[in-house]
Scaffold this active site. Structure first.
Site, PDB file in Angstrom:
ATOM      1  N   ASP A  86       0.864  -1.173   0.000  1.00  9.28           N
ATOM      2  CA  ASP A  86       0.000   0.000   0.000  1.00  9.28           C
ATOM      3  C   ASP A  86       0.906   1.230   0.000  1.00  9.28           C
ATOM      4  O   ASP A  86       2.045   1.177   0.437  1.00  9.28           O
ATOM      5  CB  ASP A  86      -0.882  -0.028   1.247  1.00  9.28           C
ATOM      6  CG  ASP A  86      -1.991   1.000   1.210  1.00  9.28           C
ATOM      7  OD1 ASP A  86      -2.028   1.803   0.266  1.00  9.28           O
ATOM      8  OD2 ASP A  86      -2.817   0.994   2.135  1.00  9.28           O
ATOM      9  N   ASP A 119      -8.031  -7.311   0.169  1.00  8.71           N
ATOM     10  CA  ASP A 119      -7.163  -7.472   1.337  1.00  8.71           C
ATOM     11  C   ASP A 119      -7.904  -6.981   2.561  1.00  8.71           C
ATOM     12  O   ASP A 119      -8.786  -6.118   2.467  1.00  8.71           O
ATOM     13  CB  ASP A 119      -5.874  -6.667   1.179  1.00  8.71           C
ATOM     14  CG  ASP A 119      -6.090  -5.194   1.508  1.00  8.71           C
ATOM     15  OD1 ASP A 119      -5.739  -4.772   2.630  1.00  8.71           O
ATOM     16  OD2 ASP A 119      -6.642  -4.464   0.659  1.00  8.71           O
ATOM     17  N   CYS A 171     -13.044 -27.810   6.609  1.00  8.29           N
ATOM     18  CA  CYS A 171     -11.780 -27.105   6.337  1.00  8.29           C
ATOM     19  C   CYS A 171     -10.597 -28.061   6.354  1.00  8.29           C
ATOM     20  O   CYS A 171     -10.531 -28.971   7.188  1.00  8.29           O
ATOM     21  CB  CYS A 171     -11.589 -25.990   7.365  1.00  8.29           C
ATOM     22  SG  CYS A 171     -10.085 -25.012   7.111  1.00  8.29           S
ATOM     23  N   CYS A 221      -7.344 -27.032   6.754  1.00  5.41           N
ATOM     24  CA  CYS A 221      -6.153 -26.362   7.287  1.00  5.41           C
ATOM     25  C   CYS A 221      -5.502 -27.183   8.396  1.00  5.41           C
ATOM     26  O   CYS A 221      -6.094 -28.131   8.939  1.00  5.41           O
ATOM     27  CB  CYS A 221      -6.510 -24.961   7.799  1.00  5.41           C
ATOM     28  SG  CYS A 221      -7.331 -24.935   9.413  1.00  5.41           S
ATOM     29  N   CYS A 231      -7.642 -27.291  11.676  1.00 10.31           N
ATOM     30  CA  CYS A 231      -8.845 -28.127  11.665  1.00 10.31           C
ATOM     31  C   CYS A 231      -8.539 -29.611  11.525  1.00 10.31           C
ATOM     32  O   CYS A 231      -9.323 -30.454  11.986  1.00 10.31           O
ATOM     33  CB  CYS A 231      -9.776 -27.674  10.542  1.00 10.31           C
ATOM     34  SG  CYS A 231     -10.567 -26.080  10.878  1.00 10.31           S
ATOM     35  N   HIS A 265      -6.272 -20.937  10.501  1.00  9.89           N
ATOM     36  CA  HIS A 265      -7.605 -21.327  10.036  1.00  9.89           C
ATOM     37  C   HIS A 265      -8.305 -20.194   9.299  1.00  9.89           C
ATOM     38  O   HIS A 265      -8.852 -20.397   8.204  1.00  9.89           O
ATOM     39  CB  HIS A 265      -8.491 -21.779  11.204  1.00  9.89           C
ATOM     40  CG  HIS A 265      -9.923 -21.894  10.791  1.00  9.89           C
ATOM     41  ND1 HIS A 265     -10.378 -22.924   9.998  1.00  9.89           N
ATOM     42  CD2 HIS A 265     -10.975 -21.056  10.966  1.00  9.89           C
ATOM     43  CE1 HIS A 265     -11.659 -22.734   9.725  1.00  9.89           C
ATOM     44  NE2 HIS A 265     -12.056 -21.608  10.299  1.00  9.89           N
TER      45      HIS A 265
END
Length: 371
Positions: free
Chosen positions: A92, A265, A303, A305, A308, A334
């Protein structure tokens, strides 16, 4: 070194499927970019971020300028090497942060403000923002703009976009490595359709390789956000990437994908993670609540991930109650993966030509718990 290809268009909505090639890798769009403001995602290592299948992350010019300074990062070989992240980075311009500061002085050439730590006076304008980002070496740089607060009068907003447009031209003039770093222009104009249209059209004429919509995550709410995107998107170049800055919640992102946006974002996934708020297909859950004390299911059974597939809600409940740092790490893993799974599913739906049905099903399930 930088190329965007539009691969598919949903037949019932304005949702797009694209591919963005950069010096540090390919980005499949629509995409969510996790935020590492200071060159790091909070509570996560770069390896953990990569494991979530993040394709690009965002860092902030303003904060990196204050600490540790772009000169040191340049000496280290650039931001990618400094933070050991080999995939693309977007920086940014620092405009949003600077214009959020108290006691700033906005001039025709930039903004005077005080260093948060030392109190020293600092000046940041389009020339300075380009120099800092060139030194950081990000793949995608943002032009320095005036982030209009909400609410703002029409007269103030009109004067502001003229400043943003003039600064955009200065940014192009002072961009040192256009072959290696893509510079995106930022469309402002508050909630006024004619100002958004004017700003978008004049920026498009300058020939940036990508465009962003700014000033839509400053408290205006989802309905106004949708209206601003609806007012702006038709005037943005069709075959260049479109970035909606600072957005947001899952419903914000899906509504904006439907309206032709490609990149997003927000700090929400990692910020919410640190306060024990996790995203699931059936809505947000707060893991410090007592009802999770004996809940041995994963955070989200759908999920894939690391959190999880290895730990239960009861374990995370315990970690938060024990004030263990691991609670923030597992929760951030997660939440970031949840967002990236969501946009991956959106890409698949666009390719199949049924994004509208996907969005309706996703949000129907997401809000089904009534929370």
């Amino acid at each position: 070194m930088f190329h965007f290809t539009l691969l598919a268009q949903d037949p019932q909505t304005r949702a797009r499927r694209g591919r963005l090639e950069t010096p540090h890798g390919t980005i499949e769009t629509p995409i969510f970019m996790p935020v590492g403001t200071h060159g790091a995602l909070k509570a996560m290592t770069p390896a953990q971020v990569e494991e979530t299948q993040a394709q690009i992350i965002l860092s902030n010019t303003y904060h990196l300028h204050l600490k540790p300074g772009e000169a040191l990062i340049k000496k280290a070989g650039g931001l990618h090497r400094f933070m050991n992240w080999e995939r693309p980075i977007l920086t940014d311009s620092g405009g949003f942060q600077v214009f959020s500061l108290p006691n700033k002085k906005i001039g025709e050439d930039g903004v005077h403000f005080r260093h948060e730590g030392t109190g020293d006076e600092i000046f940041l304008g389009p020339k300075e923002a380009m120099q800092i980002q060139n030194d950081l070496g990000s793949d995608i740089m943002m032009a320095f703009d005036e982030c209009i607060p909400y609410p703002a009068t029409y007269d103030y907003s009109a004067k502001s976009i003229n400043k943003t447009l003039r600064w955009a031209e200065i940014c192009l003039q002072h961009h040192q490595r256009p072959d290696e770093q893509a510079l995106f222009g930022i469309v402002q104009g508050s909630v006024y359709p004619d100002l958004r249209r004017q700003c978008a059209k004049q920026l498009a004429a300058l020939g940036f390789p990508g465009y962003a919509i700014g000033g839509v995550s400053v408290g205006e709410g989802l309905e106004l956000l949708k209206k601003v995107v609806d007012d702006t998107e038709p005037h943005m170049p069709q075959h260049k990437p479109r970035y909606l800055m600072g957005v947001g919640l899952p419903e914000d992102i899906l509504e904006s994908i439907e309206r032709g946006m490609d990149m997003f974002d927000c700090v929400i996934p990692t910020r919410y993670a640190r306060s024990a708020t996790l995203f699931t297909r059936r809505g947000k859950i707060r893991l410090t609540n007592r009802n999770f004390r004996r809940d041995f299911f994963p955070v989200d059974p759908s999920c894939d991930c690391y959190c999880c597939t290895n730990f239960s809600r009861a374990y995370l409940h315990h970690l938060f109650n024990a004030n263990e740092i691991l609670s923030a790490t597992l929760s951030a893993i997660h939440n970031v993966r949840f967002y990236l799974n969501m946009v991956a599913q959106a890409r698949t739906a666009i390719e199949a030509g049924d994004f509208a049905a996907f969005k309706a099903d996703f949000l129907g399930e997401y809000f089904s718990s009534g929370k």
